[in-house]
Every structure is written in structure tokens, then in C-alpha cells.
Write a protein that holds these residues in place. Structure first.
Motif, PDB file in Angstrom:
ATOM      1  N   ALA A 231       0.812  -1.212   0.000  1.00  0.00           N
ATOM      2  CA  ALA A 231       0.000   0.000   0.000  1.00  0.00           C
ATOM      3  C   ALA A 231       0.852   1.271   0.000  1.00  0.00           C
ATOM      4  CB  ALA A 231      -0.919   0.005   1.221  1.00  0.00           C
ATOM      5  N   GLU A 232       2.152   1.139  -0.143  1.00  0.00           N
ATOM      6  CA  GLU A 232       3.028   2.299  -0.077  1.00  0.00           C
ATOM      7  C   GLU A 232       2.724   3.299  -1.182  1.00  0.00           C
ATOM      8  OE1 GLU A 232       6.882   0.689  -0.264  1.00  0.00           O
ATOM      9  OE2 GLU A 232       6.789  -0.305   1.693  1.00  0.00           O
ATOM     10  N   ASP A 233       2.333   2.816  -2.341  1.00  0.00           N
ATOM     11  CA  ASP A 233       2.011   3.702  -3.444  1.00  0.00           C
ATOM     12  C   ASP A 233       0.602   4.235  -3.231  1.00  0.00           C
ATOM     13  OD1 ASP A 233       1.374   4.941  -5.820  1.00  0.00           O
ATOM     14  OD2 ASP A 233       2.352   3.422  -7.060  1.00  0.00           O
ATOM     15  N   ALA A 234       0.472   5.557  -3.016  1.00  0.00           N
ATOM     16  CA  ALA A 234      -0.834   6.138  -2.707  1.00  0.00           C
ATOM     17  C   ALA A 234      -1.829   5.956  -3.854  1.00  0.00           C
ATOM     18  CB  ALA A 234      -0.671   7.632  -2.405  1.00  0.00           C
ATOM     19  N   ARG A 235      -1.350   5.820  -5.067  1.00  0.00           N
ATOM     20  CA  ARG A 235      -2.239   5.646  -6.216  1.00  0.00           C
ATOM     21  C   ARG A 235      -2.720   4.204  -6.325  1.00  0.00           C
ATOM     22  NH1 ARG A 235      -0.118   7.270 -11.677  1.00  0.00           N
ATOM     23  NH2 ARG A 235       1.475   5.755 -11.122  1.00  0.00           N
ATOM     24  N   GLY A 236      -2.191   3.329  -5.526  1.00  0.00           N
ATOM     25  CA  GLY A 236      -2.634   1.937  -5.554  1.00  0.00           C
ATOM     26  C   GLY A 236      -2.003   1.110  -6.637  1.00  0.00           C
ATOM     27  N   ALA A 237      -0.948   1.619  -7.281  1.00  0.00           N
ATOM     28  CA  ALA A 237      -0.372   0.910  -8.415  1.00  0.00           C
ATOM     29  C   ALA A 237       0.257  -0.416  -8.009  1.00  0.00           C
ATOM     30  CB  ALA A 237       0.682   1.794  -9.105  1.00  0.00           C
ATOM     31  N   ARG A 238       0.655  -0.530  -6.736  1.00  0.00           N
ATOM     32  CA  ARG A 238       1.320  -1.755  -6.307  1.00  0.00           C
ATOM     33  C   ARG A 238       0.378  -2.692  -5.567  1.00  0.00           C
ATOM     34  NH1 ARG A 238       6.338  -0.069  -2.978  1.00  0.00           N
ATOM     35  NH2 ARG A 238       6.563  -2.333  -2.882  1.00  0.00           N
ATOM     36  N   ARG A 239      -0.877  -2.285  -5.385  1.00  0.00           N
ATOM     37  CA  ARG A 239      -1.819  -3.107  -4.657  1.00  0.00           C
ATOM     38  C   ARG A 239      -2.320  -4.258  -5.519  1.00  0.00           C
ATOM     39  NH1 ARG A 239      -5.266   1.724  -2.983  1.00  0.00           N
ATOM     40  NH2 ARG A 239      -6.777   0.660  -4.276  1.00  0.00           N
ATOM     41  N   THR A 240      -2.865  -5.257  -4.858  1.00  0.00           N
ATOM     42  CA  THR A 240      -3.501  -6.373  -5.539  1.00  0.00           C
ATOM     43  C   THR A 240      -4.973  -6.046  -5.755  1.00  0.00           C
ATOM     44  OG1 THR A 240      -1.995  -7.936  -4.493  1.00  0.00           O
ATOM     45  CG2 THR A 240      -4.041  -8.830  -5.415  1.00  0.00           C
ATOM     46  N   ALA A 241      -5.484  -6.312  -6.928  1.00  0.00           N
ATOM     47  CA  ALA A 241      -6.884  -6.036  -7.224  1.00  0.00           C
ATOM     48  C   ALA A 241      -7.795  -6.815  -6.289  1.00  0.00           C
ATOM     49  CB  ALA A 241      -7.199  -6.389  -8.676  1.00  0.00           C
ATOM     50  N   PHE A 242      -8.868  -6.159  -5.849  1.00  0.00           N
ATOM     51  CA  PHE A 242      -9.795  -6.826  -4.949  1.00  0.00           C
ATOM     52  C   PHE A 242     -10.359  -8.092  -5.594  1.00  0.00           C
ATOM     53  CE2 PHE A 242     -13.989  -7.879  -3.479  1.00  0.00           C
ATOM     54  CZ  PHE A 242     -13.815  -7.922  -2.113  1.00  0.00           C
ATOM     55  N   GLY A 243     -10.385  -9.170  -4.842  1.00  0.00           N
ATOM     56  CA  GLY A 243     -10.964 -10.413  -5.317  1.00  0.00           C
ATOM     57  C   GLY A 243     -10.030 -11.308  -6.101  1.00  0.00           C
ATOM     58  N   TRP A 244      -8.853 -10.796  -6.453  1.00  0.00           N
ATOM     59  CA  TRP A 244      -7.961 -11.593  -7.290  1.00  0.00           C
ATOM     60  C   TRP A 244      -7.470 -12.830  -6.545  1.00  0.00           C
ATOM     61  CZ3 TRP A 244      -7.551 -11.340 -12.335  1.00  0.00           C
ATOM     62  CH2 TRP A 244      -6.513 -12.024 -12.980  1.00  0.00           C
ATOM     63  N   ARG A 245      -7.046 -12.652  -5.318  1.00  0.00           N
ATOM     64  CA  ARG A 245      -6.532 -13.789  -4.549  1.00  0.00           C
ATOM     65  C   ARG A 245      -7.659 -14.679  -4.035  1.00  0.00           C
ATOM     66  NH1 ARG A 245      -1.906 -10.319  -1.287  1.00  0.00           N
ATOM     67  NH2 ARG A 245      -0.480 -10.117  -3.056  1.00  0.00           N
ATOM     68  N   SER A 246      -8.745 -14.072  -3.551  1.00  0.00           N
ATOM     69  CA  SER A 246      -9.858 -14.886  -3.038  1.00  0.00           C
ATOM     70  C   SER A 246     -10.562 -15.629  -4.164  1.00  0.00           C
ATOM     71  CB  SER A 246     -10.842 -14.010  -2.262  1.00  0.00           C
ATOM     72  OG  SER A 246     -11.243 -12.892  -3.024  1.00  0.00           O
ATOM     73  N   GLY A 247     -10.655 -15.004  -5.346  1.00  0.00           N
ATOM     74  CA  GLY A 247     -11.243 -15.699  -6.484  1.00  0.00           C
ATOM     75  C   GLY A 247     -10.412 -16.893  -6.906  1.00  0.00           C
ATOM     76  N   TRP A 248      -9.100 -16.713  -6.891  1.00  0.00           N
ATOM     77  CA  TRP A 248      -8.202 -17.818  -7.234  1.00  0.00           C
ATOM     78  C   TRP A 248      -8.318 -18.952  -6.225  1.00  0.00           C
ATOM     79  CZ3 TRP A 248      -5.573 -19.369 -11.328  1.00  0.00           C
ATOM     80  CH2 TRP A 248      -4.594 -20.374 -11.162  1.00  0.00           C
ATOM     81  N   LYS A 249      -8.454 -18.582  -4.957  1.00  0.00           N
ATOM     82  CA  LYS A 249      -8.609 -19.589  -3.902  1.00  0.00           C
ATOM     83  C   LYS A 249      -9.865 -20.437  -4.152  1.00  0.00           C
ATOM     84  CE  LYS A 249      -8.532 -19.954   1.171  1.00  0.00           C
ATOM     85  NZ  LYS A 249      -9.824 -20.607   1.443  1.00  0.00           N
ATOM     86  N   GLN A 250     -10.935 -19.792  -4.588  1.00  0.00           N
ATOM     87  CA  GLN A 250     -12.159 -20.527  -4.890  1.00  0.00           C
ATOM     88  C   GLN A 250     -11.979 -21.463  -6.082  1.00  0.00           C
ATOM     89  OE1 GLN A 250     -15.470 -17.852  -5.275  1.00  0.00           O
ATOM     90  NE2 GLN A 250     -15.239 -17.041  -3.209  1.00  0.00           N
ATOM     91  N   LEU A 251     -11.195 -21.037  -7.065  1.00  0.00           N
ATOM     92  CA  LEU A 251     -10.895 -21.912  -8.200  1.00  0.00           C
ATOM     93  C   LEU A 251     -10.121 -23.143  -7.747  1.00  0.00           C
ATOM     94  CD1 LEU A 251      -9.843 -19.336 -10.949  1.00  0.00           C
ATOM     95  CD2 LEU A 251     -11.821 -20.861 -11.075  1.00  0.00           C
ATOM     96  N   VAL A 252      -9.108 -22.918  -6.940  1.00  0.00           N
ATOM     97  CA  VAL A 252      -8.259 -24.025  -6.465  1.00  0.00           C
ATOM     98  C   VAL A 252      -9.080 -25.013  -5.639  1.00  0.00           C
ATOM     99  CG1 VAL A 252      -6.312 -24.608  -4.972  1.00  0.00           C
ATOM    100  CG2 VAL A 252      -6.146 -22.653  -6.537  1.00  0.00           C
ATOM    101  N   GLU A 253      -9.999 -24.483  -4.847  1.00  0.00           N
ATOM    102  CA  GLU A 253     -10.807 -25.339  -3.988  1.00  0.00           C
ATOM    103  C   GLU A 253     -12.008 -25.945  -4.703  1.00  0.00           C
ATOM    104  OE1 GLU A 253     -11.801 -22.733  -0.791  1.00  0.00           O
ATOM    105  OE2 GLU A 253      -9.823 -22.897   0.177  1.00  0.00           O
TER     106      GLU A 253
END
Length: 327
Positions: A231-253
Motif C-alpha cells: 500500500a506504499e504507493d498512494a495511487r494503488g499501483a502496487r496493490r492487488t486487485a480486490f478479489g484476485w486472490r480470493s477468487g483464485w482460492k475458490q478456483l483451487v478449492e
């Protein structure tokens, strides 16, 4: 569809029991997507906020049901009219994982910026390589998903966002999104990462290509231990898009898509950090403004016509379609 000879590979998604019965009676291929929330009395589905969000999530689930079976899918809204076979237009863009139509109303701007001639894109058209500023508007009226790992990840993240009303993303930022519909959620994923490159410019996957790289998980798996640092970049350029990791987790499961041993994706498949995206050309995937206003109802190069930028709601769209030459 029948005129184009595509009836054996097409189906209509029906949202209510009466429509399902009518399609079956006519012996037309259909997919039953009936849900109680979509059958609540309302002037139209858009006025049912919860139902319309559910409808959007069902679109994402429908896409996943095909691409997790190894099938590419072309999805269009009911107010889209197909004029020509799109295969020749789509073929040069097949390196993209996901494609969509846009709300760009200028064919000239769409094609000029495809050559990367300016840094500031015009309203709704600022999605071409080299654009560092300007608004880009993507439209879910026409979507193409290839059966790739990245496309599965995108569709799963799209679904997660639509099913989350009070959201908390991977970086602990909480926001409410009651009025997020399928198109806005789709755009949010793209806006998050389509300029997520050095210099903040849209970047193509190869020289002189419309296909662009969208970086949605810059740190990838290596950054999961300390996601707050992203979150260091105030513009959010380095953040992970919402749902990207949780969506992938649902695919794996195996909670979404077609489950197979190990889930809807292979155990050896790493979660993608980016995906390739292609905005469909405005010349061929025509908005209502391009077709009726700029071209006076002439087909010209249109492969499909979407009744956007039409006044009068559904009644106005029906009026346009009845008066459209050759539609």
C-alpha cells in the motif's frame, strides 16, 4: 445466429421460467439461469439492486462453467444484434485472455490511439498503448473469454466482487459497493492494472498491438506475507486487485467452475499476476451512437451493434431495433 450458421454452437441464457418454457417449446438451445432474486416483481431487473448484482455474478459463473471445461466463450447481451461472423475480427486478438467491447464513440480516436500517437486518450477511449491519462470505458455487452488460466482468474475475481456488498480487500481497505453492477465491477478490475507499468502508461503485449497487459497482482505470491507493504504507493499501483486472490482460492478449492481433482485449475498452475486484454475495435463492434447517429443506420463495417447511447430505456431500444435497416 442462424443466418451466420452458428446455431449449433450458441445458446440463449434464460432468467425466468416462462422464457425457459418458451424456448423449449420452440426447440431452441437454452441455459436455465433462473434465480429467486431475479423473479421478484420489478419494473425491470436494473431496479432490483440485489437481483441485478446477482445477475452479474451469474454471468461470471456462466463464463467459468465454459472456460473451466476448456471451451472459449463469446457472450453478448440481449440488446446486441449480430450482423456478420466475428471470427475474422477476433482472430488477430487471440493472444488476449479476455476481450470486451467499449463505450468509445469515435472510430477515428480508437484507431489513432491504436498506433500509440498520443499520451492523453479522449473520453472513453483512453485504453490504447501509450495512454497515460484519460478515461477508458469498457462495456460488457460483448465479451470474449479464452479458456486460459488468466481468464479463469479474472472471471473468478469478477464474480467475487459482485457477490461482496461490504467488501474488505487483501489490503484491509473497506468499502461498500451496493450499486456495483457487472459492468462497473469489470471496469474496476481493468482500471486497477491497465496502467500498472513503469511511467503509468498502458502497455501492449507486443509492438503495434491492441492487446494490452493488465497487472493486477504486482507482488504475486511473494508478497502475501506482507501485503500491507504493497500500500506504499498512494495511487494503488502496487496493490492487488480486490478479489484476485480470493477468487483464485475458490478456483483451487473447486468452489466455482467445473471441479476436477485439485479444483477448477490444476494444482501445478500458479496464480497469474497479470492478464492480456483486448478492447474490441469500435469500427466492428458498433455502439448505438456509431451505428444510428454517425452511420445513419448503415451497416458499413459493423460485425455487431449494441443499442447503447439510446434514449427511452428498453422502449427506446426496441424502437431503434425495429427501425434499424437490415437488423
Amino acid at each position: 445466429v442462424y443466418r451466420l450458421g452458428k446455431e449449433r454452437s450458441a445458446a440463449i441464457a434464460a432468467l425466468d421460467r416462462n422464457f425457459v418454457a418458451a424456448l423449449v417449446a420452440e426447440r431452441l438451445p437454452c441455459l436455465e439461469l433462473v434465480h429467486p432474486l431475479l423473479e421478484r416483481p420489478a419494473a425491470n431487473l436494473r431496479s432490483n439492486v440485489t437481483g441485478f448484482r446477482r445477475f452479474g455474478a451469474m454471468k461470471a459463473s456462466l463464463v467459468l462453467s465454459f472456460i473451466t471445461r476448456g471451451r472459449d466463450v463469446l457472450l453478448s447481451d440481449v440488446d446486441v444484434v449480430w450482423i456478420r461472423d466475428p471470427e475474422a475480427v477476433l482472430r488477430p486478438l487471440m493472444e488476449a485472455d479476455v476481450m470486451s467491447s467499449t463505450d468509445c464513440t469515435s472510430i477515428t480516436a480508437d484507431e489513432t490511439y491504436a498506433r500509440g500517437e498520443r499520451e492523453v486518450g479522449p473520453a472513453r477511449c483512453a485504453y490504447m498503448p501509450g495512454n497515460r491519462a484519460g478515461h477508458a470505458a469498457f462495456n460488457t455487452g460483448v465479451l470474449y473469454f479464452r479458456a486460459t488460466t488468466a481468464a479463469k482468474a479474472f472471471a473468478a475475481a469478477w464474480r467475487v466482487r459482485l457477490l461482496s456488498v461490504a467488501e474488505q480487500d487483501e489490503l484491509h481497505y473497506v468499502r461498500t459497493t451496493e450499486y456495483v453492477d457487472d459492468q462497473y465491477a469489470f471496469n474496476l478490475l481493468l482500471w486497477h492494472g491497465f496502467r500498472n507499468h513503469p511511467g503509468g502508461a498502458v502497455t501492449s503485449t507486443r509492438p503495434r498491438s491492441r492487446v494490452i497487459s493488465v497487472v493486477v497482482d504486482p507482488k504475486g505470491s511473494a508478497g502475501e506475507a506482507n501485503v500491507q507493504a504493497a500500500a506504499e504507493d498512494a495511487r494503488g499501483a502496487r496493490r492487488t486487485a480486490f478479489g484476485w486472490r480470493s477468487g483464485w482460492k475458490q478456483l483451487v478449492e473447486g468452489k466455482v467452475g467445473v471441479s476436477r481433482p485439485g479444483g477448477a485449475v490444476g494444482a501445478d498452475e500458479a496464480r497469474p499476476t497479470s492478464f492480456a486484454f483486448a478492447p474490441l475495435p469500435a469500427r466492428f463492434f458498433c455502439s448505438g451512437h456509431v451505428y444510428w447517429v454517425q452511420q445513419g443506420g448503415e451497416r458499413r463495417d459493423c460485425v455487431a451493434v449494441h443499442t447503447t447511447f439510446t434514449e427511452g430505456g428498453d422502449t427506446g431500444k426496441v424502437w431503434r431495433l425495429r427501425g434499424g435497416r437490415g437488423l
